[in-house]
Design a protein around this motif. Structure first.
Motif, PDB file in Angstrom:
ATOM      1  N   VAL A 209      40.925  33.013  32.930  1.00  0.00           N
ATOM      2  CA  VAL A 209      42.324  32.610  33.061  1.00  0.00           C
ATOM      3  C   VAL A 209      42.395  31.429  34.019  1.00  0.00           C
ATOM      4  CG1 VAL A 209      44.654  33.311  33.700  1.00  0.00           C
ATOM      5  CG2 VAL A 209      43.096  34.980  32.678  1.00  0.00           C
ATOM      6  N   GLY A 210      42.886  30.300  33.533  1.00  0.00           N
ATOM      7  CA  GLY A 210      43.035  29.122  34.370  1.00  0.00           C
ATOM      8  C   GLY A 210      44.374  29.114  35.080  1.00  0.00           C
ATOM      9  N   SER A 211      44.381  28.619  36.298  1.00  0.00           N
ATOM     10  CA  SER A 211      45.607  28.532  37.084  1.00  0.00           C
ATOM     11  C   SER A 211      45.776  27.114  37.618  1.00  0.00           C
ATOM     12  CB  SER A 211      45.564  29.520  38.252  1.00  0.00           C
ATOM     13  OG  SER A 211      46.655  29.314  39.133  1.00  0.00           O
ATOM     14  N   THR A 212      47.007  26.653  37.669  1.00  0.00           N
ATOM     15  CA  THR A 212      47.270  25.303  38.162  1.00  0.00           C
ATOM     16  C   THR A 212      46.978  25.163  39.649  1.00  0.00           C
ATOM     17  OG1 THR A 212      49.603  25.888  38.474  1.00  0.00           O
ATOM     18  CG2 THR A 212      49.011  24.811  36.403  1.00  0.00           C
ATOM     19  N   ASN A 213      46.664  26.264  40.336  1.00  0.00           N
ATOM     20  CA  ASN A 213      46.308  26.157  41.753  1.00  0.00           C
ATOM     21  C   ASN A 213      44.884  25.639  41.933  1.00  0.00           C
ATOM     22  OD1 ASN A 213      44.692  28.371  41.113  1.00  0.00           O
ATOM     23  ND2 ASN A 213      45.019  29.318  43.116  1.00  0.00           N
ATOM     24  N   GLY A 214      44.151  25.451  40.816  1.00  0.00           N
ATOM     25  CA  GLY A 214      42.824  24.858  40.895  1.00  0.00           C
ATOM     26  C   GLY A 214      41.681  25.809  40.650  1.00  0.00           C
ATOM     27  N   SER A 215      41.953  27.009  40.127  1.00  0.00           N
ATOM     28  CA  SER A 215      40.888  27.978  39.916  1.00  0.00           C
ATOM     29  C   SER A 215      40.885  28.499  38.488  1.00  0.00           C
ATOM     30  CB  SER A 215      41.040  29.164  40.881  1.00  0.00           C
ATOM     31  OG  SER A 215      42.213  29.898  40.585  1.00  0.00           O
ATOM     32  N   VAL A 216      39.698  28.948  38.043  1.00  0.00           N
ATOM     33  CA  VAL A 216      39.543  29.661  36.785  1.00  0.00           C
ATOM     34  C   VAL A 216      38.972  31.036  37.138  1.00  0.00           C
ATOM     35  CG1 VAL A 216      38.439  29.744  34.525  1.00  0.00           C
ATOM     36  CG2 VAL A 216      39.133  27.540  35.484  1.00  0.00           C
ATOM     37  N   SER A 217      39.748  32.084  36.861  1.00  0.00           N
ATOM     38  CA  SER A 217      39.349  33.426  37.263  1.00  0.00           C
ATOM     39  C   SER A 217      38.768  34.192  36.093  1.00  0.00           C
ATOM     40  CB  SER A 217      40.546  34.197  37.835  1.00  0.00           C
ATOM     41  OG  SER A 217      41.046  33.549  38.996  1.00  0.00           O
ATOM     42  N   LEU A 218      37.680  34.936  36.359  1.00  0.00           N
ATOM     43  CA  LEU A 218      37.033  35.773  35.357  1.00  0.00           C
ATOM     44  C   LEU A 218      37.482  37.214  35.553  1.00  0.00           C
ATOM     45  CD1 LEU A 218      34.979  36.430  33.124  1.00  0.00           C
ATOM     46  CD2 LEU A 218      33.192  36.460  34.893  1.00  0.00           C
ATOM     47  N   TYR A 219      38.193  37.743  34.536  1.00  0.00           N
ATOM     48  CA  TYR A 219      38.681  39.117  34.575  1.00  0.00           C
ATOM     49  C   TYR A 219      37.806  40.020  33.704  1.00  0.00           C
ATOM     50  CZ  TYR A 219      43.128  37.791  36.774  1.00  0.00           C
ATOM     51  OH  TYR A 219      44.100  37.330  37.641  1.00  0.00           O
ATOM     52  N   ASP A 220      37.540  41.213  34.205  1.00  0.00           N
ATOM     53  CA  ASP A 220      36.934  42.272  33.404  1.00  0.00           C
ATOM     54  C   ASP A 220      38.073  43.109  32.840  1.00  0.00           C
ATOM     55  OD1 ASP A 220      35.713  44.537  32.352  1.00  0.00           O
ATOM     56  OD2 ASP A 220      34.161  44.595  33.903  1.00  0.00           O
ATOM     57  N   LEU A 221      38.302  43.023  31.529  1.00  0.00           N
ATOM     58  CA  LEU A 221      39.449  43.703  30.930  1.00  0.00           C
ATOM     59  C   LEU A 221      39.299  45.223  30.938  1.00  0.00           C
ATOM     60  CD1 LEU A 221      40.317  41.376  27.903  1.00  0.00           C
ATOM     61  CD2 LEU A 221      41.296  41.416  30.201  1.00  0.00           C
ATOM     62  N   ARG A 222      38.110  45.721  31.181  1.00  0.00           N
ATOM     63  CA  ARG A 222      37.926  47.173  31.262  1.00  0.00           C
ATOM     64  C   ARG A 222      38.534  47.738  32.537  1.00  0.00           C
ATOM     65  NH1 ARG A 222      31.587  46.541  30.211  1.00  0.00           N
ATOM     66  NH2 ARG A 222      32.110  44.893  31.713  1.00  0.00           N
ATOM     67  N   THR A 223      38.564  46.916  33.581  1.00  0.00           N
ATOM     68  CA  THR A 223      39.108  47.369  34.858  1.00  0.00           C
ATOM     69  C   THR A 223      40.360  46.607  35.275  1.00  0.00           C
ATOM     70  OG1 THR A 223      37.747  45.805  36.126  1.00  0.00           O
ATOM     71  CG2 THR A 223      36.780  47.975  35.617  1.00  0.00           C
ATOM     72  N   GLY A 224      40.541  45.397  34.701  1.00  0.00           N
ATOM     73  CA  GLY A 224      41.655  44.549  35.106  1.00  0.00           C
ATOM     74  C   GLY A 224      41.391  43.794  36.393  1.00  0.00           C
ATOM     75  N   ASN A 225      40.159  43.850  36.894  1.00  0.00           N
ATOM     76  CA  ASN A 225      39.816  43.222  38.170  1.00  0.00           C
ATOM     77  C   ASN A 225      39.231  41.823  37.974  1.00  0.00           C
ATOM     78  OD1 ASN A 225      40.566  45.548  39.573  1.00  0.00           O
ATOM     79  ND2 ASN A 225      38.513  46.435  39.373  1.00  0.00           N
ATOM     80  N   VAL A 226      39.395  40.987  38.992  1.00  0.00           N
ATOM     81  CA  VAL A 226      38.788  39.660  39.002  1.00  0.00           C
ATOM     82  C   VAL A 226      37.340  39.785  39.457  1.00  0.00           C
ATOM     83  CG1 VAL A 226      38.859  37.347  39.997  1.00  0.00           C
ATOM     84  CG2 VAL A 226      40.988  38.531  39.472  1.00  0.00           C
ATOM     85  N   GLU A 227      36.406  39.348  38.603  1.00  0.00           N
ATOM     86  CA  GLU A 227      34.990  39.397  38.946  1.00  0.00           C
ATOM     87  C   GLU A 227      34.573  38.179  39.757  1.00  0.00           C
ATOM     88  OE1 GLU A 227      32.916  42.080  38.129  1.00  0.00           O
ATOM     89  OE2 GLU A 227      34.906  42.909  37.695  1.00  0.00           O
ATOM     90  N   HIS A 228      35.183  37.037  39.463  1.00  0.00           N
ATOM     91  CA  HIS A 228      34.860  35.819  40.209  1.00  0.00           C
ATOM     92  C   HIS A 228      35.942  34.781  39.959  1.00  0.00           C
ATOM     93  CE1 HIS A 228      32.316  33.015  42.399  1.00  0.00           C
ATOM     94  NE2 HIS A 228      32.559  32.107  41.464  1.00  0.00           N
ATOM     95  N   SER A 229      36.123  33.905  40.923  1.00  0.00           N
ATOM     96  CA  SER A 229      37.052  32.791  40.783  1.00  0.00           C
ATOM     97  C   SER A 229      36.282  31.491  40.940  1.00  0.00           C
ATOM     98  CB  SER A 229      38.159  32.873  41.830  1.00  0.00           C
ATOM     99  OG  SER A 229      39.111  31.847  41.639  1.00  0.00           O
ATOM    100  N   PHE A 230      36.289  30.657  39.875  1.00  0.00           N
ATOM    101  CA  PHE A 230      35.593  29.372  39.888  1.00  0.00           C
ATOM    102  C   PHE A 230      36.530  28.299  40.420  1.00  0.00           C
ATOM    103  CE2 PHE A 230      33.739  31.967  36.560  1.00  0.00           C
ATOM    104  CZ  PHE A 230      32.374  31.824  36.783  1.00  0.00           C
ATOM    105  N   GLN A 231      36.124  27.653  41.504  1.00  0.00           N
ATOM    106  CA  GLN A 231      36.978  26.649  42.135  1.00  0.00           C
ATOM    107  C   GLN A 231      36.123  25.664  42.920  1.00  0.00           C
ATOM    108  OE1 GLN A 231      40.098  28.368  44.497  1.00  0.00           O
ATOM    109  NE2 GLN A 231      41.292  26.493  44.563  1.00  0.00           N
ATOM    110  N   ASP A 232      36.543  24.412  42.919  1.00  0.00           N
ATOM    111  CA  ASP A 232      35.849  23.375  43.674  1.00  0.00           C
ATOM    112  C   ASP A 232      36.346  23.403  45.113  1.00  0.00           C
ATOM    113  OD1 ASP A 232      34.578  21.183  44.696  1.00  0.00           O
ATOM    114  OD2 ASP A 232      35.609  19.711  43.438  1.00  0.00           O
ATOM    115  N   THR A 233      35.494  23.843  46.010  1.00  0.00           N
ATOM    116  CA  THR A 233      35.849  23.892  47.433  1.00  0.00           C
ATOM    117  C   THR A 233      34.993  22.920  48.244  1.00  0.00           C
ATOM    118  OG1 THR A 233      34.301  25.744  47.754  1.00  0.00           O
ATOM    119  CG2 THR A 233      36.603  26.290  47.286  1.00  0.00           C
ATOM    120  N   SER A 234      34.458  21.915  47.560  1.00  0.00           N
ATOM    121  CA  SER A 234      33.560  20.974  48.229  1.00  0.00           C
ATOM    122  C   SER A 234      34.286  20.041  49.193  1.00  0.00           C
ATOM    123  CB  SER A 234      32.793  20.141  47.200  1.00  0.00           C
ATOM    124  OG  SER A 234      33.692  19.415  46.376  1.00  0.00           O
TER     125      SER A 234
END
Length: 405
Positions: free
Chosen positions: A116-141
């Motif tokens: 799921v992409g968000s305009t705040n600058g991140s792409v979050s990976l959800y596990d639909l079996r739990t509904g939890n975010v497994e990781h958030s991809f974001q440029d923090t460099s």
């Protein structure tokens, strides 16, 4: 004295000084005989009781699960069983960020991982079996916030690419390694304005196309070691790019379709960047057999199982009740299908070429599953000559770094 009749005036085009009441250009018999395929609503669901727009849609590879990105910063997930939409387990994902949803994509062969992409600058990976975010991809460099406008995941589900708004005169294409959960780097020089669409090739994991409001479509080979080497072709559409999609021509060469923000449709051969065909909004309006050009909107281009391509188009008149598709045949648009019973102005659509199912979403927050009237019989199909042709004799309209405005 006769009683005065009271009636409501029909809705008409809102963006014209002298609005045209949109209607068909021929009678119902001619409409029915021209459009060979008829679609009906098999199932539909409202995502909320409140006013919510559906901004994006995606399906898993089996077309058994649908995700809808909503304007209330959440995602609704549905299962498709026997052509019926039903809410899935952990059906609503509420983003825990300040941004809004800018896209949804299933990650791999299984229907359990959703990006799921968000305009705040991140792409979050959800596990639909739990509904939890497994990781958030974001440029923090660095400290520069890069609002994401579009993203996609490549064919082998190993690389995510996100495009951004223009930030301090820079536009970014950011790449993330899905397995290592790290940022791989980015391209910063190929676009001059907001990125509007990012599309990986459906089978080649290294091939990427991007579109922007600068009017350019860029094609990249992301296996190259630098941005200059990766940029294989630049196409100047001379209009603001809205949506892109990949197709094949009769010679099995890659073709890109482009829908612009002015509701024009253009197709390009990728290898040389040549324009194959273009259809302005007026031509599309004529093809769906309606009168008001101002009400005509192009939703998406889709591939058919036999190699044909159709574009879904609507009239926004009377709350978008008219939905039709036309097929690309060379330099012509020919009637393809009618969709009966639409209840909203559409924004997004999906198509499964195997089952011929169509899913739409729009401004009334309704997810609709459409099925052909003849779904259990042999549907009219197209053959090789109806595929996209390879080239036109028109001059090339591409050039690296050249903006159209």
């Amino acid at each position: 004295m006769p009683k005065e009749e009271i009636f409501n005036e029909p809705e008409s085009s809102s963006d014209e000084e002298d609005p045209i009441i949109d209607e068909d250009t021929c009678n119902q018999f001619e409409i029915g005989s021209s459009f060979g395929i008829k679609y009906k609503i098999a199932s539909e669901s409202a995502v909320s009781l409140k006013k919510v727009y559906i901004l994006s849609l995606c399906a898993d590879k089996s077309f058994g699960k649908i995700a809808a990105g909503l304007s209330n910063n959440s995602v609704q997930v549905y299962d498709i069983n026997n052509r019926v939409l039903s809410l899935a387990t952990n059906d609503t994902l509420k983003l825990k960020t300040s941004g809004s949803v800018c896209g949804v994509r299933f990650l791999d062969e299984t229907p359990t991982n959703l990006l799921v992409g968000s305009t705040n600058g991140s792409v979050s990976l959800y596990d639909l079996r739990t509904g939890n975010v497994e990781h958030s991809f974001q440029d923090t460099s660095d400290e520069v916030k890069k609002p994401i406008t579009s993203f996609d995941v490549n064919a082998n589900s190993r690389v995510i690419c996100s495009g951004t708004d223009q930030v301090m005169n820079n536009v970014y294409l950011q790449f993330f390694d899905v397995r290592q959960k790290t940022i791989l780097g980015g391209y910063f020089e190929s676009h001059q304005d907001d990125v509007t669409d990012v599309k990986f090739h459906p089978t080649n994991p290294d091939l990427l196309c991007t579109g922007s409001t600068d009017g350019l479509i860029n094609l990249f080979d992301i296996s190259a070691t630098s941005e200059d080497d990766a940029l294989t072709s630049t196409i100047n559409t001379e209009e603001s790019v809205h949506k892109l999609n990949w197709h094949k021509n009769v010679y099995e060469k890659d073709v890109i379709s482009c829908i612009t923000h002015t509701n024009d449709l253009k197709t390009y051969e990728c290898e040389e960047g040549d324009l194959i065909a273009e259809f302005d909004r007026t031509k599309v309006t004529e093809a769906i057999k309606r009168k008001s050009v101002a009400d005509c909107n192009l939703i998406s281009c889709h591939n058919l199982s036999d190699g044909g391509v159709f574009v879904l188009a609507t009239s926004n008149y009377n709350k978008g009740e008219v939905v039709r598709s036309v097929q690309l045949q060379g330099k012509k648009l020919v009637p393809h299908a009618l969709f009966d019973g639409n209840k909203q102005i559409l924004r997004e659509s999906l198509h499964d070429p195997t089952s011929n199912l169509v899913v739409t979403g729009g401004e009334s927050g309704i997810v609709t599953l459409w099925t052909p009237y003849l779904a259990d019989k042999t549907l009219p199909t197209t053959t090789g000559p109806n595929k996209l042709k390879a080239k036109s004799s028109l001059a090339k309209s591409h050039g690296k770094g050249k903006a159209p405005y």
